[in-house]
Enzyme design. Sequence first.
Site, short mmCIF file in Angstrom:
data_model
loop_
_atom_site.label_atom_id
_atom_site.label_comp_id
_atom_site.label_asym_id
_atom_site.label_seq_id
_atom_site.Cartn_x
_atom_site.Cartn_y
_atom_site.Cartn_z
N GLU A 131 14.51 2.02 -3.02
CA GLU A 131 14.56 2.41 -1.87
C GLU A 131 15.11 3.36 -1.37
OE1 GLU A 131 12.89 -0.94 0.69
OE2 GLU A 131 12.11 -2.07 -1.14
N GLN A 166 8.75 6.12 2.11
CA GLN A 166 7.59 5.88 1.90
C GLN A 166 6.93 7.05 1.24
OE1 GLN A 166 6.00 1.70 2.29
NE2 GLN A 166 7.79 1.15 2.15
N TYR A 181 19.61 2.86 3.39
CA TYR A 181 18.67 3.56 3.64
C TYR A 181 19.34 4.48 4.80
CZ TYR A 181 14.11 1.50 3.19
OH TYR A 181 12.63 1.41 2.74
N GLU A 226 3.61 1.00 -0.42
CA GLU A 226 4.21 -0.45 0.16
C GLU A 226 2.46 -0.78 1.24
OE1 GLU A 226 7.84 -2.35 1.71
OE2 GLU A 226 6.87 -3.99 1.87
N ASN A 266 12.10 -8.46 -4.59
CA ASN A 266 12.83 -7.73 -3.84
C ASN A 266 13.36 -8.36 -2.71
OD1 ASN A 266 12.63 -4.78 -2.69
ND2 ASN A 266 11.18 -6.13 -1.05
N GLU A 267 14.27 -6.90 -2.96
CA GLU A 267 15.25 -8.28 -2.17
C GLU A 267 15.49 -8.94 -1.77
OE1 GLU A 267 15.29 -5.50 2.43
OE2 GLU A 267 15.54 -3.90 1.07
O1 AHR Z 1 10.59 0.45 3.30
C1 AHR Z 1 10.42 -1.01 3.52
C2 AHR Z 1 10.49 -2.08 4.01
O2 AHR Z 1 12.18 -1.64 3.47
C3 AHR Z 1 10.75 -2.86 2.62
O3 AHR Z 1 9.89 -3.58 2.86
C4 AHR Z 1 12.01 -3.69 2.11
O4 AHR Z 1 12.67 -3.38 0.81
C5 AHR Z 1 13.49 -2.84 2.75
O5 AHR Z 1 13.96 -3.69 3.94
#
Ligand code: AHR
Length: 487
Positions: free
Chosen positions: A292, A341, A235, A23, A168-169
């Site tokens: 992600e 990432q 995450y 990103e 995205n999101e």
């Molecule tokens: O990976 C960091 C961020 O996490 C991304 O930009 C977003 O899609 C997510 O919240």
Amino acid sequence: MVHIPSAAPAHRIDRRIYGQFAEHLGRCIYEGVWVGADSSIPNKNGIRTDVVDALRHIKVPLVRWPGGCFADEYHWLKGVGPERQPMVNTHWGGVVESNEFGTHEYFELLNQLDAEAYINGNVGSGTVAEMHDWIEYMTLDSTAPMAELRKRHGREQPWKVDFFGVGNESWGCGGNMLPLHYANQYRQYQTYVRQYGESPVTKIACGANSDDYEWTEVLMARAAEHMDGLSLHYYTIPTGEWNAKGSATDFDDYGWYETLRQTRRMEELLTRHSAIMDKHDPNKRVSLIVDEWGTWYDVEQGTNPGFLYQQNTIRDAVVAALNLNIFHRHSDRVRMTNIAQMVNVLQAMLLTDGDRLVKTPTYHVFDLYSDHQDAEFVATPTAAGTTPGALGTEGDFTVSRKDGALTISATNWGLGRELEADFELPGTATDLLRAQLLTGPAATSHNTFERPEEVALADLAVRVDGRRVRFTLPPHSVATVRVAHAE
Ligand code: AHR
């Protein structure tokens, strides 16, 4: 002992499970990938040679770009042609984004990596026309206006866009939409992601935030026929608290086990999202795409909080191994994932500092697991279920078959004692092709620019006797054994 069955119809572990995410965030693209052709850091057409060499070694199959949250404020026209238009990267540190790295540079990176494209389009602040034009610019081979513009910018042939994400999101940074509203937006926007070339663009809808099962239900009920993939973001945060996530390197046994407990939630998330998808799509046409995932800690002290720069320890290696094992188990539905990432951000493969580069423990796991790419998943009695048992309560493993050999990857995620791994092959072992171990002096061991080899792959002692393959896994370790055998 784990008995590995003979070859039987199984599903393939799509190599795209080993996908990356890059990103416009912190030092991922700028410094991490792009240094510009005039840089003193060795580069080819502006892209770091050391980074490309390292990523080619782990066989990166595709790179998701340009975001993330950044994708929904990215206006692609500002990033093509001789005069790039800067913007402010409002999500990530409020810094000025030069747009020096744009569509052409992204495809140059893919060309150097020999990787596929996964582009994420802008729904949150972009228009349908803008998305339509971008697809035309990249993929149309004709005299239409956007194709002509691409040619004027030096690229005669269209590129191949393998995957395209529509927003995205969208439930958060991508527009704060409710599921039905996004389902409608998705249906509209994806209409204009035209299929110009011979090879179709695989369309991916924005999926749920971790356990938001309602989102998956609504998207599958209202828009499944228009999508090829539905994403999921989850995450691993040691504390489970976004405002105090915990340190990347300073943790105790409790922090270790809590992190692994949080990461193992991925199994339940995939099981439950897949069950919803199965209801609407029993033939599993639509892929579940975890675009992600990874650890998210408090940023390294002294770094820009908006840059999400963190260190990476043996704990991250084990997190990677456990997640990859889970993805293998679900690879009948999960056909792509993208760890967050690729360089210098979150659970990165590589960290850079000027012209220096270190490979993280997570990088080494991707190396250890590279033979699983496009292999047949082997369902063993324990690996098929959700309960790791054969390696004790603190062990987990995965097995795959490719090119006449079996690849066994195993992790001891406990801190206290060694585990004895004991596998029985379906035939006599004929050759030991790989036997490597990743561990470190402590659970917090990590690589720094001063000590880049603190955590590195080492030879693993394996006892091969007829059909039996045995090895010892020290605490906090990951290993891979690849063995050819007669069946
Ligand atoms: O990976 C960091 C961020 O996490 C991304 O930009 C977003 O899609 C997510 O919240």
